[in-house]
Design a protein around this motif. Structure first.
Motif, PDB file in Angstrom:
ATOM      1  N   TYR A   1      34.132  43.642  54.752  1.00  0.00           N
ATOM      2  CA  TYR A   1      35.617  43.681  54.713  1.00  0.00           C
ATOM      3  C   TYR A   1      36.381  42.360  54.077  1.00  0.00           C
ATOM      4  O   TYR A   1      37.294  42.199  54.196  1.00  0.00           O
ATOM      5  CB  TYR A   1      36.110  43.865  56.055  1.00  0.00           C
ATOM      6  CG  TYR A   1      35.920  45.166  56.569  1.00  0.00           C
ATOM      7  CD1 TYR A   1      37.056  46.045  56.413  1.00  0.00           C
ATOM      8  CD2 TYR A   1      35.049  45.551  57.328  1.00  0.00           C
ATOM      9  CE1 TYR A   1      36.994  47.424  57.077  1.00  0.00           C
ATOM     10  CE2 TYR A   1      35.039  47.008  57.872  1.00  0.00           C
ATOM     11  CZ  TYR A   1      35.836  47.820  57.688  1.00  0.00           C
ATOM     12  OH  TYR A   1      35.810  49.035  58.118  1.00  0.00           O
ATOM     13  N   TYR A   2      35.334  41.581  53.418  1.00  0.00           N
ATOM     14  CA  TYR A   2      35.806  40.463  52.711  1.00  0.00           C
ATOM     15  C   TYR A   2      36.596  40.920  51.465  1.00  0.00           C
ATOM     16  O   TYR A   2      36.111  41.421  50.555  1.00  0.00           O
ATOM     17  CB  TYR A   2      34.837  39.442  52.203  1.00  0.00           C
ATOM     18  CG  TYR A   2      35.257  37.960  51.819  1.00  0.00           C
ATOM     19  CD1 TYR A   2      35.511  37.135  53.051  1.00  0.00           C
ATOM     20  CD2 TYR A   2      35.509  37.576  50.659  1.00  0.00           C
ATOM     21  CE1 TYR A   2      36.205  35.847  52.538  1.00  0.00           C
ATOM     22  CE2 TYR A   2      36.023  36.421  50.437  1.00  0.00           C
ATOM     23  CZ  TYR A   2      36.460  35.554  51.324  1.00  0.00           C
ATOM     24  OH  TYR A   2      36.781  34.616  51.064  1.00  0.00           O
TER      25      TYR A   2
ATOM     26  N   GLN B   1      33.623  36.613  60.521  1.00  0.00           N
ATOM     27  CA  GLN B   1      32.777  37.356  59.475  1.00  0.00           C
ATOM     28  C   GLN B   1      32.735  38.881  59.548  1.00  0.00           C
ATOM     29  O   GLN B   1      31.675  39.197  60.237  1.00  0.00           O
ATOM     30  CB  GLN B   1      31.388  36.786  59.408  1.00  0.00           C
ATOM     31  CG  GLN B   1      30.701  37.076  57.976  1.00  0.00           C
ATOM     32  CD  GLN B   1      29.370  36.782  57.790  1.00  0.00           C
ATOM     33  OE1 GLN B   1      28.654  36.342  58.826  1.00  0.00           O
ATOM     34  NE2 GLN B   1      28.991  36.806  56.803  1.00  0.00           N
ATOM     35  N   ARG B   2      33.932  39.288  59.211  1.00  0.00           N
ATOM     36  CA  ARG B   2      33.944  40.703  59.266  1.00  0.00           C
ATOM     37  C   ARG B   2      33.165  41.320  57.931  1.00  0.00           C
ATOM     38  O   ARG B   2      33.695  41.590  56.859  1.00  0.00           O
ATOM     39  CB  ARG B   2      35.340  41.439  59.405  1.00  0.00           C
ATOM     40  CG  ARG B   2      35.407  42.839  59.830  1.00  0.00           C
ATOM     41  CD  ARG B   2      37.134  43.082  59.883  1.00  0.00           C
ATOM     42  NE  ARG B   2      37.103  44.532  60.362  1.00  0.00           N
ATOM     43  CZ  ARG B   2      37.835  45.290  60.253  1.00  0.00           C
ATOM     44  NH1 ARG B   2      38.889  45.017  59.301  1.00  0.00           N
ATOM     45  NH2 ARG B   2      37.794  46.687  60.858  1.00  0.00           N
TER      46      ARG B   2
ATOM     47  N   SER C   1      32.526  39.815  63.948  1.00  0.00           N
ATOM     48  CA  SER C   1      34.054  39.808  63.246  1.00  0.00           C
ATOM     49  C   SER C   1      34.660  38.875  64.130  1.00  0.00           C
ATOM     50  O   SER C   1      35.442  37.844  63.564  1.00  0.00           O
ATOM     51  CB  SER C   1      34.507  41.066  63.245  1.00  0.00           C
ATOM     52  OG  SER C   1      33.717  42.063  62.712  1.00  0.00           O
ATOM     53  N   ARG C   2      34.754  38.805  65.501  1.00  0.00           N
ATOM     54  CA  ARG C   2      35.471  37.925  66.206  1.00  0.00           C
ATOM     55  C   ARG C   2      34.921  36.347  65.922  1.00  0.00           C
ATOM     56  O   ARG C   2      36.001  35.543  65.965  1.00  0.00           O
ATOM     57  CB  ARG C   2      35.341  38.191  67.606  1.00  0.00           C
ATOM     58  CG  ARG C   2      35.830  39.343  68.227  1.00  0.00           C
ATOM     59  CD  ARG C   2      35.229  39.777  69.436  1.00  0.00           C
ATOM     60  NE  ARG C   2      36.039  40.873  70.025  1.00  0.00           N
ATOM     61  CZ  ARG C   2      35.501  41.601  70.993  1.00  0.00           C
ATOM     62  NH1 ARG C   2      34.390  41.263  71.807  1.00  0.00           N
ATOM     63  NH2 ARG C   2      35.816  42.797  71.434  1.00  0.00           N
TER      64      ARG C   2
ATOM     65  N   ASN D   1      31.117  43.853  66.283  1.00  0.00           N
ATOM     66  CA  ASN D   1      32.652  43.245  66.820  1.00  0.00           C
ATOM     67  C   ASN D   1      32.470  41.921  67.074  1.00  0.00           C
ATOM     68  O   ASN D   1      33.613  41.297  66.760  1.00  0.00           O
ATOM     69  CB  ASN D   1      32.829  44.189  68.079  1.00  0.00           C
ATOM     70  CG  ASN D   1      33.255  45.672  67.910  1.00  0.00           C
ATOM     71  OD1 ASN D   1      33.727  46.041  66.752  1.00  0.00           O
ATOM     72  ND2 ASN D   1      32.967  46.479  68.607  1.00  0.00           N
TER      73      ASN D   1
END
Length: 647
Positions: free
Chosen positions: A491-492, A487-488, A483-484, A480
């Protein structure tokens, strides 16, 4: 005497032949050849060189790891990392609760089917009506029906699968002893990117990384390329599973016409027929990306015509029927009709979850990059094409440059790339040999490359927990935060993968988020990530904030000159509650003041803690350190500092 001399001569020749034979068998490609890293070229001493290796080929040095590398020897340590054979018992124990990690693709689809498959199954079993799908008046009641059906059938949410997979990645990066293998796995996954954002391939991504990327990370490039091309994840992500060509021409593609007397004296002249045009079933997505992104590079010398011809070569490459409902089921009727035992005789190729179907393959002539493919070819055409691309000079340079960008600098010197490309070519695309050439070159150790790479959010998070010997009980909490910070992972959406350049990651908002992450981690405000800052300083030499900054900077950033960094960071120590000041508007990453507490384990096998009792005991043990706001502020500032952002 003469006979004795003859005997000695014979023995000498025998020994010489044995030495020559052993030298020949060892081969020129041995990446373990005796080398001595030229770290003095960059003005480094041996300790600094060890720290530099750890910054480039691991996710960050752990306390005391520089001494471990020195005791082994720099070259021996690097070879050991290339071998990737160190035991990982502690890591495996952490991973043991993740029950989805070792499932086959078929088992994943059976246990964690995607949402639309669950809906199809529920419709078939008359649990829901067709009219309610996507337009139910009472959405809560509809969702409850689906959930109850899944429980009855023993099905689990595909989101749980994704969460397990993401969590295991974080644990591997943080705790694996085979660090280079994990760094290379990340590099090659990004190079051959697939994404959870495309539902058609999402279920196949865990096996893709486990069976395709990680085992081939330091092997031969052509094997990695071929394996990725045949994986369900890639076949779905770039749509090649649907691609089919025009049927074979009924006769040699020639039309006959009569020439005039003046032209050919009444002799028949053959006129080539028009080349077959694209058919609706031809999909060029994979053919384009395999040239532009996977092998040759955008300037690799291919044309749009090459893309179209390559797409024709790769028609018929599809998915074996993995499931009777949803993905992989398209070929089920065909395979059933022909019979599994008859596939090979009919020209089909079945390997794992890959299927080549000759009835969907374009059997006409093709030409790609000047290479001619005769008519009536089959699966072997695609293999030949990929081998040609894998061994192309443009590929050698493109892959070498990407590796140099990842491990050296955003703008690596051309001389280094040329050396690596030469090894790539002469050693048959041996990734291990290319890496050894890179790290043995003076350019790798040049002062211009030192600490010039900017950590991605994932690298920042993992290097932080490694530097602090943190105990990650709930890895998804780190996801989490990563991602914030921008860099998720997994999921790119674009097939390019995440850019590997510092300017992509760094801006004002990103720096604030990174500082917030550091302060949250150091103060124990990330649930399920435990650390004992006091234990890192057993001598208790840090008696005030400035002394603590000097002590902990040496622990977290070993063998670096921190004089200028101290001057910039010490003023921050005078700011009361720096977290509140740094956490400005627009960051969307609040630094919570809530105490560390266990988070409920909503999904089985995910973020599993050792039990609330153990968690509470650890909290009691660590409470004095976690409540030391000054020490937490020092460490948080160090994590957010520009110096720690570099590797």
């Amino acid at each position: 005497m003469k006979a004795f001399s003859k005997f000695l001569c014979s023995v000498f020749l025998l020994l010489l032949s044995v030495l020559l034979l052993s030298s020949f068998l060892s081969g020129p490609s041995s990446a373990k050849r005796a080398v001595s890293f030229p770290y003095k070229h960059g003005g480094l001493n041996k300790r600094q060189a060890a720290a530099y290796l750890l910054s480039r080929f691991t996710y960050g040095a752990k306390p005391g790891q520089v001494d471990q590398v020195l005791s082994m020897g720099l070259e021996n340590w690097f070879n050991q990392q290339l071998d990737a054979g160190l035991p990982d018992d502690s890591l495996n124990k952490r991973l043991s609760s993740y029950d989805a990690l070792n499932l086959s693709n078929a088992e994943v689809l059976s246990k964690y089917p995607p949402g639309f498959v669950v809906v199809q199954m529920a419709l078939k079993d008359s649990v829901i009506s067709k009219d309610s799908v996507g337009k139910a008046v009472d959405k809560k009641a509809y969702n409850n029906q689906i959930q109850a059906y899944m429980v009855k059938k023993g099905l689990k949410s595909d989101q749980e699968l994704y969460k397990q997979f993401i969590s295991q990645n974080i644990l591997r990066a943080a705790y694996s002893n085979n660090q280079l293998q994990e760094v290379l796995t990340d590099f090659w996954f990004n190079h051959f990117n697939v994404s959870f954002t495309k539902g058609e391939c999402a279920q196949f991504i865990p096996a893709y990384e486990r069976d395709i990327i990680r085992p081939n990370a330091a092997g031969k490039f052509d094997q990695l390329l071929l394996a990725s091309a045949k994986s369900p994840a890639m076949l779905y992500f770039l749509d090649n599973f649907t691609s089919q060509g025009a049927p074979a021409p009924p006769a040699p593609a020639m039309n006959m016409m009569m020439a005039t007397d003046a032209q050919a004296k009444n002799k028949a002249q053959p006129v080539p027929a028009a080349k077959p045009k694209n058919v609706p079933g031809l999909n060029e997505n994979y053919a384009r990306e395999v040239m532009e992104l996977h092998t040759l590079g955008v300037d690799g010398g291919y044309t749009q015509a090459d893309v179209t011809q390559a797409a024709r070569v790769l028609t018929g490459w599809t998915i074996y029927p993995i499931s009777s409902i949803g993905y992989g089921s398209a070929m089920k009727a065909l395979v059933t009709k022909i019979g599994e035992n008859n596939l090979a005789a009919k020209g089909f190729v079945h390997e794992g979850d890959f299927l080549f179907t000759p009835n969907r393959h374009d059997k006409g002539e093709k030409t790609v990059l000047g290479k001619h493919f005769e008519a009536n070819g089959g699966y072997e055409e695609g293999v030949s094409l990929l081998e040609m691309l894998a061994h192309h000079p443009s590929t050698a340079k493109f892959i070498s440059r990407k590796l140099a960008v990842r491990f050296v600098s955003d703008n690596p010197p051309a001389s280094l790339i040329n050396k690596m490309a030469k090894t790539f070519t002469t050693q048959d695309g041996d990734i291990r040999a290319v890496l050894m050439t890179m790290v043995s070159a003076p350019e790798f150790w040049d002062t211009k490359a030192l600490r010039q790479k900017t950590k991605s959010p994932f690298e920042l998070a993992i290097s932080s927990v490694r530097a602090l010997n943190a105990d990650i009980q709930q890895p998804y909490q780190l996801f989490n935060w990563v991602s914030r910070m921008g860099q998720r992972i997994y999921y790119y959406q674009a097939p390019t993968g995440f850019p590997d350049r510092g300017q992509y990651w760094i801006n004002t908002g990103a720096l604030l988020n990174r500082m917030n992450f550091g302060l949250a981690l150091a103060s124990g405000r990330i649930p399920g990530v435990l650390l004992n800052l006091g234990a890192l300083n057993p001598d208790k030499t840090a008696t005030n904030a400035e002394a603590a900054m000097m002590t902990y900077s040496k622990i977290m950033m070993p063998e670096r000159n921190m004089d200028q960094t101290y001057k910039r960071l010490v003023p921050l120590l005078q700011i009361p509650d720096v977290g509140a000041k740094v956490n400005g508007p627009g960051t969307n990453v609040p630094v919570s003041s809530a105490p560390l507490s266990p988070v409920s384990n909503k999904f089985s096998g995910m973020d599993a803690v050792s039990g609330a009792e153990e968690m509470n005991e650890k909290k009691k043990e660590m409470a004095p350190v976690l409540n030391n706001n000054v020490l937490a502020q020092v460490v948080g500032i160090l994590i957010g500092s520009p110096e720690f952002q570099r590797r």
